[in-house]
Design a protein around this motif. Structure first.
Motif, PDB file in Angstrom:
ATOM      1  N   GLU A  46     -39.650 -27.411  17.902  1.00  0.00           N
ATOM      2  CA  GLU A  46     -39.360 -28.649  17.174  1.00  0.00           C
ATOM      3  C   GLU A  46     -39.854 -28.598  15.728  1.00  0.00           C
ATOM      4  O   GLU A  46     -39.160 -29.030  14.802  1.00  0.00           O
ATOM      5  N   LEU A  47     -41.063 -28.040  15.527  1.00  0.00           N
ATOM      6  CA  LEU A  47     -41.708 -28.091  14.216  1.00  0.00           C
ATOM      7  C   LEU A  47     -41.540 -26.803  13.409  1.00  0.00           C
ATOM      8  O   LEU A  47     -41.662 -26.829  12.177  1.00  0.00           O
ATOM      9  N   VAL A  48     -41.274 -25.692  14.077  1.00  0.00           N
ATOM     10  CA  VAL A  48     -41.167 -24.361  13.464  1.00  0.00           C
ATOM     11  C   VAL A  48     -42.296 -24.143  12.439  1.00  0.00           C
ATOM     12  O   VAL A  48     -42.049 -24.019  11.239  1.00  0.00           O
ATOM     13  N   PRO A  49     -43.556 -24.103  12.892  1.00  0.00           N
ATOM     14  CA  PRO A  49     -44.678 -23.864  11.972  1.00  0.00           C
ATOM     15  C   PRO A  49     -44.705 -22.410  11.515  1.00  0.00           C
ATOM     16  O   PRO A  49     -43.969 -21.561  12.047  1.00  0.00           O
ATOM     17  N   ASP A  50     -45.537 -22.122  10.533  1.00  0.00           N
ATOM     18  CA  ASP A  50     -45.723 -20.735  10.107  1.00  0.00           C
ATOM     19  C   ASP A  50     -46.614 -19.991  11.097  1.00  0.00           C
ATOM     20  O   ASP A  50     -46.394 -18.807  11.373  1.00  0.00           O
ATOM     21  N   VAL A  51     -47.627 -20.706  11.612  1.00  0.00           N
ATOM     22  CA  VAL A  51     -48.585 -20.089  12.518  1.00  0.00           C
ATOM     23  C   VAL A  51     -48.880 -21.034  13.681  1.00  0.00           C
ATOM     24  O   VAL A  51     -49.045 -22.241  13.486  1.00  0.00           O
ATOM     25  N   VAL A  52     -48.955 -20.468  14.891  1.00  0.00           N
ATOM     26  CA  VAL A  52     -49.456 -21.202  16.047  1.00  0.00           C
ATOM     27  C   VAL A  52     -50.826 -20.634  16.393  1.00  0.00           C
ATOM     28  O   VAL A  52     -50.955 -19.437  16.650  1.00  0.00           O
ATOM     29  N   VAL A  53     -51.859 -21.473  16.341  1.00  0.00           N
ATOM     30  CA  VAL A  53     -53.198 -21.059  16.771  1.00  0.00           C
ATOM     31  C   VAL A  53     -53.286 -21.346  18.263  1.00  0.00           C
ATOM     32  O   VAL A  53     -53.240 -22.493  18.687  1.00  0.00           O
ATOM     33  N   MET A  54     -53.387 -20.275  19.074  1.00  0.00           N
ATOM     34  CA  MET A  54     -53.170 -20.383  20.517  1.00  0.00           C
ATOM     35  C   MET A  54     -54.406 -20.002  21.326  1.00  0.00           C
ATOM     36  O   MET A  54     -54.932 -18.893  21.205  1.00  0.00           O
ATOM     37  N   ASP A  55     -54.842 -20.934  22.181  1.00  0.00           N
ATOM     38  CA  ASP A  55     -55.840 -20.591  23.188  1.00  0.00           C
ATOM     39  C   ASP A  55     -55.117 -19.849  24.316  1.00  0.00           C
ATOM     40  O   ASP A  55     -53.892 -19.921  24.434  1.00  0.00           O
ATOM     41  N   LEU A  56     -55.842 -19.115  25.148  1.00  0.00           N
ATOM     42  CA  LEU A  56     -55.198 -18.366  26.224  1.00  0.00           C
ATOM     43  C   LEU A  56     -55.295 -19.054  27.578  1.00  0.00           C
ATOM     44  O   LEU A  56     -54.328 -19.129  28.326  1.00  0.00           O
TER      45      LEU A  56
END
Length: 214
Positions: A46-56
């Motif tokens: 939906e947002l198409v960010p540059d970066v996703v900061v992802m927990d596992l």
């Protein structure tokens, strides 16, 4: 250029603190936040960010599978893993899924800021401790990223999933592993629950996509 960031973590207080920290960094904008992997996939589209900061380690859909889906559907989005998990299986599974960075939750603001800049420009970024281990691993001639799909599974569960993907029935698996049918059924149920699959066919498809059952 402002780096647009989606923050994904299932712990509300940590996520809130991370959002606040990133929002105060020069050239960074938090455009959304998610509490599980499925929500992360939806918001990334939906947002198409540059970066996703992802927990596992998250409910509904774990961070490795969410990373795989985001990077497959949106190759332009960089995934930066930020987690407490520092075992080799988790690191290599994340990289294999398409993550461009891997930081531990002890990282300070400056390190997170540099990593966001790096992965948004196509660089691969590891925290110092992780980078040393990754380099040592490959220097020893091992093929790390291929080692451990589905890091949320135990070794026994992964072994059973491999046998399921080879087409064995529960009874055949029980005979091969010299355990009871009930033990195999319990393991299979745990595997389905952890992978969030509806049944055997979906589990087999996921396993074969990850290189199991060959």
């Amino acid at each position: 250029m402002t780096v647009r960031v989606l923050v994904v973590d299932d712990h509300p207080l940590y996520r809130e603190g991370l959002v606040t920290a990133i929002s105060t960094m020069a050239g960074k904008e938090v455009v959304g936040e998610a509490a599980d992997g499925a929500e992360a996939v939806r918001l990334a589209a939906e947002l198409v960010p540059d970066v996703v900061v992802m927990d596992l380690h998250m409910p509904v859909l774990n961070g490795v599978d969410a990373t795989r889906q985001v990077t497959t559907d949106h190759p332009s989005i960089a995934v930066l893993v930020l987690t407490m998990l520092e075992n080799d299986e988790s690191v290599f599974a994340a990289v294999r899924a398409g993550a461009r960075g891997y930081l531990l939750k002890g990282a300070d603001r400056a390190e997170i800021g540099r990593a966001l800049d790096g992965v948004s420009h196509g660089e691969v970024v590891f925290s110092a401790a992780i980078a040393t281990r990754v380099l040592s691993y490959f220097a020893a001639g091992r093929s790390g990223p291929e080692l451990a799909p589905f890091p949320e599974l135990t070794d026994r569960e992964r072994e059973i999933l491999d046998l399921v993907a080879r087409g064995l029935t529960n009874a055949a698996i029980a005979r091969q592993l010299v355990v009871s049918d009930k033990t195999v059924r319990n393991h299979v149920s745990n595997v389905f629950a952890k992978l969030h699959v509806a049944g055997r066919a979906e589990a087999v498809a996921r396993a074969r996509d990850a290189g199991l059952g060959q």
